[in-house]
Motif scaffolding. Structure first.
Motif, PDB file in Angstrom:
ATOM      1  N   VAL A  90      36.954  34.458  46.966  1.00 14.65           N
ATOM      2  CA  VAL A  90      37.607  35.578  46.290  1.00 14.65           C
ATOM      3  C   VAL A  90      36.554  36.646  45.983  1.00 14.65           C
ATOM      4  CG1 VAL A  90      37.348  34.575  43.966  1.00 14.65           C
ATOM      5  CG2 VAL A  90      39.203  36.176  44.404  1.00 14.65           C
ATOM      6  N   THR A  91      36.955  37.925  46.080  1.00 12.85           N
ATOM      7  CA  THR A  91      36.063  38.988  45.617  1.00 12.85           C
ATOM      8  C   THR A  91      36.773  39.801  44.539  1.00 12.85           C
ATOM      9  OG1 THR A  91      36.788  40.355  47.473  1.00 12.85           O
ATOM     10  CG2 THR A  91      34.661  39.287  47.699  1.00 12.85           C
ATOM     11  N   VAL A  92      36.002  40.236  43.558  1.00 19.13           N
ATOM     12  CA  VAL A  92      36.522  41.043  42.454  1.00 19.13           C
ATOM     13  C   VAL A  92      35.735  42.348  42.439  1.00 19.13           C
ATOM     14  CG1 VAL A  92      36.908  41.142  39.964  1.00 19.13           C
ATOM     15  CG2 VAL A  92      37.025  38.937  41.147  1.00 19.13           C
ATOM     16  N   GLU A  93      36.428  43.479  42.694  1.00 21.45           N
ATOM     17  CA  GLU A  93      35.763  44.793  42.725  1.00 21.45           C
ATOM     18  C   GLU A  93      36.314  45.668  41.615  1.00 21.45           C
ATOM     19  OE1 GLU A  93      35.366  46.513  47.004  1.00 21.45           O
ATOM     20  OE2 GLU A  93      37.013  45.077  47.006  1.00 21.45           O
ATOM     21  N   ASN A  94      35.446  46.450  40.996  1.00 24.93           N
ATOM     22  CA  ASN A  94      35.911  47.384  39.963  1.00 24.93           C
ATOM     23  C   ASN A  94      36.546  48.605  40.613  1.00 24.93           C
ATOM     24  OD1 ASN A  94      34.969  45.865  37.853  1.00 24.93           O
ATOM     25  ND2 ASN A  94      32.927  46.781  37.971  1.00 24.93           N
ATOM     26  N   VAL A  95      37.754  48.957  40.199  1.00 27.13           N
ATOM     27  CA  VAL A  95      38.411  50.180  40.641  1.00 27.13           C
ATOM     28  C   VAL A  95      38.917  50.878  39.382  1.00 27.13           C
ATOM     29  CG1 VAL A  95      40.225  51.166  42.088  1.00 27.13           C
ATOM     30  CG2 VAL A  95      39.174  49.004  42.758  1.00 27.13           C
ATOM     31  N   GLU A  96      38.271  51.977  39.000  1.00 28.53           N
ATOM     32  CA  GLU A  96      38.559  52.644  37.732  1.00 28.53           C
ATOM     33  C   GLU A  96      38.507  51.624  36.590  1.00 28.53           C
ATOM     34  OE1 GLU A  96      42.216  54.465  38.866  1.00 28.53           O
ATOM     35  OE2 GLU A  96      41.199  55.771  40.278  1.00 28.53           O
ATOM     36  N   ASP A  97      39.595  51.544  35.757  1.00 27.27           N
ATOM     37  CA  ASP A  97      39.523  50.560  34.668  1.00 27.27           C
ATOM     38  C   ASP A  97      40.168  49.228  35.057  1.00 27.27           C
ATOM     39  OD1 ASP A  97      42.078  51.524  34.770  1.00 27.27           O
ATOM     40  OD2 ASP A  97      42.394  51.471  32.599  1.00 27.27           O
ATOM     41  N   GLU A  98      40.377  49.067  36.342  1.00 29.00           N
ATOM     42  CA  GLU A  98      40.994  47.823  36.794  1.00 29.00           C
ATOM     43  C   GLU A  98      40.055  47.075  37.734  1.00 29.00           C
ATOM     44  OE1 GLU A  98      45.718  48.446  36.819  1.00 29.00           O
ATOM     45  OE2 GLU A  98      44.657  49.394  38.464  1.00 29.00           O
ATOM     46  N   HIS A  99      40.469  45.897  38.067  1.00 30.85           N
ATOM     47  CA  HIS A  99      39.712  45.102  39.031  1.00 30.85           C
ATOM     48  C   HIS A  99      40.608  44.797  40.216  1.00 30.85           C
ATOM     49  CE1 HIS A  99      37.383  44.593  35.411  1.00 30.85           C
ATOM     50  NE2 HIS A  99      36.383  44.168  36.144  1.00 30.85           N
ATOM     51  N   PHE A 100      40.035  45.017  41.379  1.00 33.86           N
ATOM     52  CA  PHE A 100      40.790  44.732  42.592  1.00 33.86           C
ATOM     53  C   PHE A 100      40.368  43.339  43.076  1.00 33.86           C
ATOM     54  CE2 PHE A 100      42.202  45.230  46.976  1.00 33.86           C
ATOM     55  CZ  PHE A 100      43.449  45.800  46.759  1.00 33.86           C
ATOM     56  N   ILE A 101      41.348  42.449  43.127  1.00 25.16           N
ATOM     57  CA  ILE A 101      41.044  41.055  43.459  1.00 25.16           C
ATOM     58  C   ILE A 101      41.583  40.718  44.846  1.00 25.16           C
ATOM     59  CG2 ILE A 101      41.483  38.647  42.780  1.00 25.16           C
ATOM     60  CD1 ILE A 101      41.883  40.029  39.899  1.00 25.16           C
ATOM     61  N   THR A 102      40.718  40.202  45.680  1.00 25.83           N
ATOM     62  CA  THR A 102      41.142  39.805  47.029  1.00 25.83           C
ATOM     63  C   THR A 102      40.760  38.347  47.268  1.00 25.83           C
ATOM     64  OG1 THR A 102      40.584  42.045  47.757  1.00 25.83           O
ATOM     65  CG2 THR A 102      41.028  40.426  49.480  1.00 25.83           C
ATOM     66  N   VAL A 103      41.758  37.564  47.636  1.00 30.39           N
ATOM     67  CA  VAL A 103      41.476  36.180  48.036  1.00 30.39           C
ATOM     68  C   VAL A 103      41.433  36.186  49.562  1.00 30.39           C
ATOM     69  CG1 VAL A 103      42.205  33.773  47.901  1.00 30.39           C
ATOM     70  CG2 VAL A 103      42.764  35.326  46.032  1.00 30.39           C
ATOM     71  N   HIS A 104      40.347  35.689  50.125  1.00 28.73           N
ATOM     72  CA  HIS A 104      40.193  35.716  51.576  1.00 28.73           C
ATOM     73  C   HIS A 104      40.869  34.479  52.156  1.00 28.73           C
ATOM     74  CE1 HIS A 104      37.609  39.098  50.897  1.00 28.73           C
ATOM     75  NE2 HIS A 104      37.063  38.395  49.925  1.00 28.73           N
TER      76      HIS A 104
END
Ligand SMILES: [Fe+2]
Length: 194
Positions: A123-137
């Protein structure tokens, strides 16, 4: 899991409540001999007696049938102790703050045990503005997919349901430290500290 109440369960619950066979018999309107027979596996209570029997023993019918008696101490204390239950038949997901006996589609569901992330479920967690974009590969096919994703802190619970037609990704507000959980329909529950 038992499929019907067992004598052992009745005996254990009765003794835990410091009740004699006679006292239990009186509560549900049978003879103490009947109780003795059930407890020594020489007979079983009629199905119509399950509800009064469970009530007399202070548990639910489903707990009586399973031989599991659930007692939680102060479940509201910490959401990090959350439990998840997933039905393998219909895909239902149940969240509980403590232990519970959960039944769906005729199956008593075990609490899912979360594993550390493995190479096939990263899984990767990226900051996008005040949120986090979570992607499970992970693949998203009808046979094999990530079915839900949850972020839990000590006082908050956010859950996103995912579907095989979509991507295994979402945006979440991650306030504070907690755990990210995601569930693969084939490989089970994974957790990552965030
Ligand atoms: Fe998987």
């Amino acid at each position: 899991m038992n499929t019907y109440v067992t004598g052992n369960t009745i005996k254990q619950l009765r003794e835990a409540r410091k009740m004699t066979q006679g006292a239990l018999a009186e509560k549900i309107g049978v003879s103490s001999k009947a109780i003795s027979k059930w407890e020594t596996a020489k007979g079983l209570p009629d199905i119509s007696l399950l509800q009064p029997l469970a009530q007399a023993l202070g548990i639910s019918v489903i707990e009586l049938m399973n031989g599991q008696c659930i007692t939680n101490k102060n479940v509201s204390a910490n959401m990090l102790r959350s439990k998840f239950y997933a039905c393998p038949v219909c895909g239902n997901v149940v969240h509980s703050l403590g232990n519970a006996v959960v039944s769906c589609c005729g199956i008593t569901l075990p609490a899912l045990e979360a594993e550390e992330v493995d190479d096939d479920h990263t899984v990767t967690v990226e900051n996008v503005e005040d949120e986090h974009f979570i992607t499970v590969h992970h693949p998203m096919t009808k046979q094999h997919y990530i079915s839900f994703l949850v972020f839990v802190t000590s006082d908050r619970f956010q859950m996103v349901k995912l579907y095989p037609e979509g991507n295994a990704e979402t945006r979440l507000q991650l306030r504070g430290r907690g755990y990210l959980y995601y569930y693969c329909n084939q490989h089970g529950l994974f957790q990552k500290k965030v």
